[in-house]
Design a protein around this motif. Sequence first.
Motif, mmCIF file in Angstrom:
data_model
loop_
_atom_site.group_PDB
_atom_site.id
_atom_site.type_symbol
_atom_site.label_atom_id
_atom_site.label_comp_id
_atom_site.label_asym_id
_atom_site.label_seq_id
_atom_site.Cartn_x
_atom_site.Cartn_y
_atom_site.Cartn_z
ATOM 1 N N THR A 174 0.846 -1.195 0.000
ATOM 2 C CA THR A 174 0.000 0.000 0.000
ATOM 3 C C THR A 174 0.881 1.245 0.000
ATOM 4 O OG1 THR A 174 -0.092 0.237 2.408
ATOM 5 C CG2 THR A 174 -1.713 -1.240 1.375
ATOM 6 N N HIS A 175 0.267 2.366 -0.336
ATOM 7 C CA HIS A 175 0.990 3.641 -0.336
ATOM 8 C C HIS A 175 1.466 3.979 1.069
ATOM 9 C CE1 HIS A 175 1.107 8.211 -0.629
ATOM 10 N NE2 HIS A 175 2.016 7.807 -1.479
ATOM 11 N N LEU A 176 0.638 3.690 2.075
ATOM 12 C CA LEU A 176 1.014 3.970 3.467
ATOM 13 C C LEU A 176 2.228 3.136 3.876
ATOM 14 C CD1 LEU A 176 0.440 5.433 6.108
ATOM 15 C CD2 LEU A 176 -1.179 3.611 6.699
ATOM 16 N N GLN A 177 2.265 1.866 3.473
ATOM 17 C CA GLN A 177 3.420 1.028 3.783
ATOM 18 C C GLN A 177 4.687 1.564 3.108
ATOM 19 O OE1 GLN A 177 2.408 -2.957 2.629
ATOM 20 N NE2 GLN A 177 1.078 -3.314 4.410
ATOM 21 N N ALA A 178 4.547 2.061 1.888
ATOM 22 C CA ALA A 178 5.696 2.622 1.180
ATOM 23 C C ALA A 178 6.256 3.829 1.929
ATOM 24 C CB ALA A 178 5.296 3.015 -0.245
ATOM 25 N N LEU A 179 5.373 4.699 2.386
ATOM 26 C CA LEU A 179 5.825 5.876 3.134
ATOM 27 C C LEU A 179 6.461 5.465 4.463
ATOM 28 C CD1 LEU A 179 2.853 8.356 2.531
ATOM 29 C CD2 LEU A 179 5.033 8.213 1.326
ATOM 30 N N SER A 180 5.900 4.439 5.113
ATOM 31 C CA SER A 180 6.470 3.974 6.381
ATOM 32 C C SER A 180 7.870 3.410 6.177
ATOM 33 C CB SER A 180 5.561 2.905 6.996
ATOM 34 O OG SER A 180 4.282 3.450 7.288
ATOM 35 N N LEU A 181 8.076 2.680 5.090
ATOM 36 C CA LEU A 181 9.404 2.145 4.789
ATOM 37 C C LEU A 181 10.401 3.284 4.544
ATOM 38 C CD1 LEU A 181 8.587 -0.874 2.437
ATOM 39 C CD2 LEU A 181 9.568 -0.982 4.724
ATOM 40 N N GLN A 182 9.959 4.302 3.828
ATOM 41 C CA GLN A 182 10.841 5.437 3.568
ATOM 42 C C GLN A 182 11.223 6.137 4.869
ATOM 43 O OE1 GLN A 182 8.592 7.717 0.735
ATOM 44 N NE2 GLN A 182 9.126 6.403 -0.990
ATOM 45 N N GLN A 183 10.253 6.298 5.753
ATOM 46 C CA GLN A 183 10.537 6.939 7.047
ATOM 47 C C GLN A 183 11.485 6.095 7.892
ATOM 48 O OE1 GLN A 183 6.650 7.555 8.696
ATOM 49 N NE2 GLN A 183 6.183 9.319 7.390
ATOM 50 N N ALA A 184 11.461 4.776 7.688
ATOM 51 C CA ALA A 184 12.342 3.879 8.442
ATOM 52 C C ALA A 184 13.717 3.751 7.797
ATOM 53 C CB ALA A 184 11.697 2.504 8.566
ATOM 54 N N GLY A 185 13.926 4.438 6.700
ATOM 55 C CA GLY A 185 15.230 4.399 6.046
ATOM 56 C C GLY A 185 15.362 3.347 4.978
ATOM 57 N N VAL A 186 14.283 2.655 4.617
ATOM 58 C CA VAL A 186 14.320 1.662 3.543
ATOM 59 C C VAL A 186 14.023 2.396 2.228
ATOM 60 C CG1 VAL A 186 13.368 -0.503 2.674
ATOM 61 C CG2 VAL A 186 13.536 -0.108 5.145
ATOM 62 N N VAL A 187 15.091 2.837 1.581
ATOM 63 C CA VAL A 187 14.967 3.655 0.368
ATOM 64 C C VAL A 187 15.652 2.923 -0.777
ATOM 65 C CG1 VAL A 187 15.413 5.896 -0.682
ATOM 66 C CG2 VAL A 187 15.020 5.737 1.781
ATOM 67 N N PRO A 188 14.898 2.289 -1.663
ATOM 68 C CA PRO A 188 15.513 1.508 -2.735
ATOM 69 C C PRO A 188 16.111 2.389 -3.827
ATOM 70 C CG PRO A 188 13.141 1.540 -3.002
ATOM 71 C CD PRO A 188 13.435 2.237 -1.696
ATOM 72 N N GLU A 189 17.137 1.843 -4.471
ATOM 73 C CA GLU A 189 17.730 2.513 -5.646
ATOM 74 C C GLU A 189 16.913 2.214 -6.900
ATOM 75 O OE1 GLU A 189 20.738 4.172 -6.593
ATOM 76 O OE2 GLU A 189 21.112 4.771 -4.535
ATOM 77 N N HIS A 190 16.324 1.019 -6.951
ATOM 78 C CA HIS A 190 15.540 0.595 -8.111
ATOM 79 C C HIS A 190 14.246 -0.049 -7.623
ATOM 80 C CE1 HIS A 190 19.768 0.517 -9.445
ATOM 81 N NE2 HIS A 190 19.304 0.896 -10.607
ATOM 82 N N VAL A 191 13.141 0.307 -8.258
ATOM 83 C CA VAL A 191 11.856 -0.332 -7.966
ATOM 84 C C VAL A 191 11.294 -0.843 -9.286
ATOM 85 C CG1 VAL A 191 9.504 -0.021 -7.124
ATOM 86 C CG2 VAL A 191 11.408 1.143 -5.973
ATOM 87 N N VAL A 192 11.012 -2.138 -9.326
ATOM 88 C CA VAL A 192 10.458 -2.766 -10.527
ATOM 89 C C VAL A 192 9.019 -3.157 -10.238
ATOM 90 C CG1 VAL A 192 10.628 -4.686 -12.146
ATOM 91 C CG2 VAL A 192 12.713 -3.640 -11.202
#
Length: 409
Positions: free
Chosen positions: A83-101
Amino acid sequence: MDETVKPLRIPPQMSVYADGHGVFHLAQSMVSSLVIDQPDDVISYLISLLRRSSVDIPRIMLLGPPAVGKHTVGWVLEGIPQTHLQALSLQQAGVVPEHVVMLEAPDDVLLERREGRLVDPLTGDVYHQIFIRQVDDVVARRLEKGRGLSDRQHLAALQRFRCEVTGLRSAYQHVLKIVNSDQPHVDVYQQVLAFVRTRHRARTPRILLLGPPGSGKSLQARLLSEKYKMVDVSCDQLLLSVVADGSSLGKKIQLYLDDGRPGPDDLVLQVLEQRLSQVDCSCRGWILHGFPRDLQQARSLQESQHQPNRVYFLELTDDVCVERLTLRATDPLSGERFHTVTRPAPNSQVQNRLKTRPEDSTHSVTYTLSHYRTHTAVLQSVYTDAVHIDADQDPHSVFEALESRLNTV
């Protein structure tokens, strides 16, 4: 002069050095880590970060609806975020991918794949009765029908994905590639692999657009400039503006323009270096078109302090070039440009007053095309890493192709 109001001049060699040593990308990565981790001792943290040399560690995320083939491609983070909320939570936790497929396929294909799914109970590897067949007889004999979601659960999961897909794309829009999964899994894998092998780099863009007359260099430069605030530097327009300024350099160039001759390379390069050294070009980057036109000019540009770091060849056949240029005309009252095929005049009154520029005559266009083709091979030999783009498509498709390669190496 007061130093606080003195015009700022950034030496162009600073950008060249920064690009060559990955300074911009390094600084971007360090700032990102600081914002995420927020250490108390910033200096010690940065020293530790540099020692770990973790800038180029792959960080890949795989997204897609159920049964699209995420396990088949098989890497790193899969199954979350959904979900979009999970994506934002991952970003806030420092999980920032270089590539998303993100893998996509029609619903009927997803259903067919789900029904034919097979699993090796020893290794956990996933196969399919049709799409991914196992040639080893020993393995084939022990395959079991995959246990998965029921039809109702599958449809519910698919519906949830369809509801969230826009938000997921938005969260990762700058590092996202969408791949059609309705093709052989080997082809899907090769497309994904090619994407994740690219490296996104923050660099001050110094773009060079090359191509035959009529390939759309001016239009693409304007589109890039409007979206990314880079400076659009047309060599021809720049020379005219210098002449209009009445400077000593402009007067020298005017002597050649009045006789219909091209300005000498040393004068043209001097004008370009002055323009590309200005603060807006140094800070925001630039898009150059109309220069170089031959091998000597290309070498002179490469030996200057303004080497391009992205070079594009817009490819177009001579027939299309001639059609684009010779069939266009300008309304002298409004300044609007029309084309007999793609944008005809709205009425006969406008049509009757249209004027064709001398340089758009068939003779002039053919001569200019011949000159370009004569020098194409040597220009390509100078810019061996250039990206070649098919310009025989609508302008926005060409722009998307250019845009997709702006921050990759």
